[in-house]
Write a protein that holds these residues in place. Structure first.
Motif, short mmCIF file in Angstrom:
data_model
loop_
_atom_site.label_atom_id
_atom_site.label_comp_id
_atom_site.label_asym_id
_atom_site.label_seq_id
_atom_site.Cartn_x
_atom_site.Cartn_y
_atom_site.Cartn_z
N UNK A 22 51.23 45.81 31.09
CA UNK A 22 49.85 45.74 31.57
C UNK A 22 49.07 44.67 30.81
N UNK A 23 48.07 44.14 31.52
CA UNK A 23 47.15 43.20 30.88
C UNK A 23 45.75 43.47 31.41
N UNK A 24 44.75 43.05 30.67
CA UNK A 24 43.36 43.31 31.04
C UNK A 24 42.57 42.02 31.18
N UNK A 25 41.54 42.09 32.01
CA UNK A 25 40.58 41.00 32.10
C UNK A 25 39.30 41.59 32.69
N UNK A 26 38.29 40.75 32.89
CA UNK A 26 37.13 41.19 33.67
C UNK A 26 36.93 40.17 34.78
N UNK A 27 36.22 40.60 35.80
CA UNK A 27 36.00 39.70 36.94
C UNK A 27 35.26 38.44 36.47
N UNK A 28 34.32 38.61 35.52
CA UNK A 28 33.57 37.47 34.99
C UNK A 28 34.45 36.48 34.25
N UNK A 29 35.26 37.03 33.35
CA UNK A 29 36.11 36.14 32.53
C UNK A 29 37.07 35.36 33.41
N UNK A 30 37.65 36.06 34.40
CA UNK A 30 38.64 35.38 35.24
C UNK A 30 37.98 34.33 36.12
N UNK A 31 36.87 34.70 36.74
CA UNK A 31 36.22 33.73 37.65
C UNK A 31 35.68 32.53 36.87
N UNK A 32 35.10 32.79 35.70
CA UNK A 32 34.65 31.70 34.83
C UNK A 32 35.77 30.74 34.50
N UNK A 33 36.91 31.33 34.11
CA UNK A 33 38.06 30.52 33.70
C UNK A 33 38.57 29.68 34.88
N UNK A 34 38.65 30.33 36.05
CA UNK A 34 39.13 29.59 37.24
C UNK A 34 38.20 28.40 37.49
N UNK A 35 36.90 28.65 37.42
CA UNK A 35 35.95 27.57 37.75
C UNK A 35 35.96 26.46 36.69
N UNK A 36 36.17 26.85 35.43
CA UNK A 36 36.20 25.82 34.37
C UNK A 36 37.45 24.96 34.47
N UNK A 37 38.51 25.54 35.05
CA UNK A 37 39.78 24.80 35.14
C UNK A 37 40.17 24.61 36.60
N UNK A 38 39.16 24.33 37.41
CA UNK A 38 39.34 24.36 38.86
C UNK A 38 40.11 23.12 39.34
N UNK A 39 41.15 23.33 40.14
CA UNK A 39 41.82 22.14 40.69
C UNK A 39 41.29 21.78 42.07
N UNK A 40 40.39 22.64 42.61
CA UNK A 40 39.74 22.28 43.88
C UNK A 40 38.47 21.53 43.54
N UNK A 41 38.44 20.27 43.85
CA UNK A 41 37.26 19.49 43.44
C UNK A 41 36.21 19.51 44.54
#
Ligand code: BMA
Length: 316
Positions: free
Chosen positions: A297-316
């Motif tokens: 198992x692993x944990x995250x929050x919706x905020x942390x994950x969405x933030x991370x995706x947007x900071x490292x976004x490959x969709x420009x």
């Protein structure tokens, strides 16, 4: 602040992020949570699915038995960490996903046919009696993942067409259905882009609805000189047209780094098949197969994950 749209799970399993840890997804300290010791005659118990059920949780578990046949069994838990598995085989096949749609628990899995793998679909209300529907497609396909509600009055299924072997390719598609029997309007969703997923991608847990779109965790496969490495990535799909990828992290969020992910029947595999998501707190608990041997198992929050995706976004 991103919001999960869905049920509240006040008893979601949880552990705070370790102090100083910089990444958005952190492992449960008691990993692995399910091993072959959970069931007599199991060779390995791994890529598995869980949902809230009653005042606890239920799941469908991939048990490869000592003959190395692929079986699916039901299990129950009060805390979603300690599980009691039943011996009865409900279906043959592997990589189950569970999804609650309109009061029924739908199972999609890699169903085995004489002509190759396809996507089996069945439903239950009590985890005892199952009604199997038609297979969702002809062989060969894997990684069939249902959405938890209809979109524009149609059921949606993510699917990964492949070959009969250890496919050296694989893109994610989306199919539509009015009745869970006839599937069509097949839309391309995404293909491998970055090195960590260069060989193939496949959907993971049931997509999580958020106010920013559908949060989809998926696995990506890298081919190295030493074989395949499976890691977990994440993307956000458009709410009404989920074949449109709005954001996608250009790197993995969880990769095989711990010993139980690197050593086992198939080394270097992190294969997510389920996630519990609590709309009240934004907490997410991810269940993944580790090295085709155990469940972790692993944990995250919706905020942390969405933030991370947007900071490292490959969709420009
Ligand atoms: C895939 C599936 C998964 C498995 C992975 C790594 O093709 O068969 O069940 O975890 O390979 O072996």
């Amino acid at each position: 602040m991103a919001k999960i749209i869905g049920e509240k799970i006040p008893n979601i399993p949880w552990q705070d992020k370790p102090e100083g840890y910089q990444y958005p997804v952190w492992r449960y300290s008691g990993n692995p949570v399910i091993t072959r010791d959970n069931l007599y005659m199991a060779n390995s118990i791994f890529n598995s699915a869980v949902v809230p059920y009653g005042d606890g949780f239920a799941g469908v578990f991939r048990v490869d038995v000592m003959s190395r046949d692929h079986t699916l069994v039901v299990g129950y838990s009060k805390d979603a960490i300690h599980w009691e598995l039943e011996e009865k085989v409900i279906f043959r096949g592997y990589d189950p996903r569970l999804c609650l749609i309109d009061g029924k628990y739908y199972l999609s899995w890699v169903n085995l046919t004489p002509h190759g793998t396809t996507i089996g679909i069945a439903y239950t209300t009590d985890f005892k009696e199952w009604t199997q529907l038609e297979d969702a497609c002809y062989p060969v396909a894997r990684n069939g993942v249902l959405f938890p509600r209809k979109v524009n009055d149609e059921y949606l299924l993510l699917i990964r067409p492949c070959d009969r072997g250890h496919t050296p390719y694989g893109d994610i598609f989306l199919s539509h259905s009015k009745d869970l029997t006839y599937w069509g309007k097949h839309r391309f969703v995404m293909k491998p882009v970055k090195n960590w997923e260069m060989t193939k991608v496949g959907a993971g847990p049931t997509p999580i609805e958020t106010d920013e779109g559908w949060l989809m965790f998926y696995h990506g496969v890298l081919t190295s000189c030493n074989g395949f490495t499976y890691a977990m990535g994440a993307a956000i799909l458009d709410k009404d047209e989920p074949w449109k990828v709005l954001h996608r992290a250009d790197c993995f969020l969880l990769a095989p780094h711990e010993l139980y992910e690197c050593v086992g029947d198939v080394p270097n595999v992190v294969f997510p098949c389920a996630a519990l998501a609590d709309s009240e707190t934004g907490r997410i608990a991810i269940y993944y197969g580790a090295a085709d041997t155990s469940v972790a198992m692993a944990f995250t929050t919706v905020d942390e994950t969405i933030d991370f995706i947007k900071k490292n976004d490959l969709i420009k």
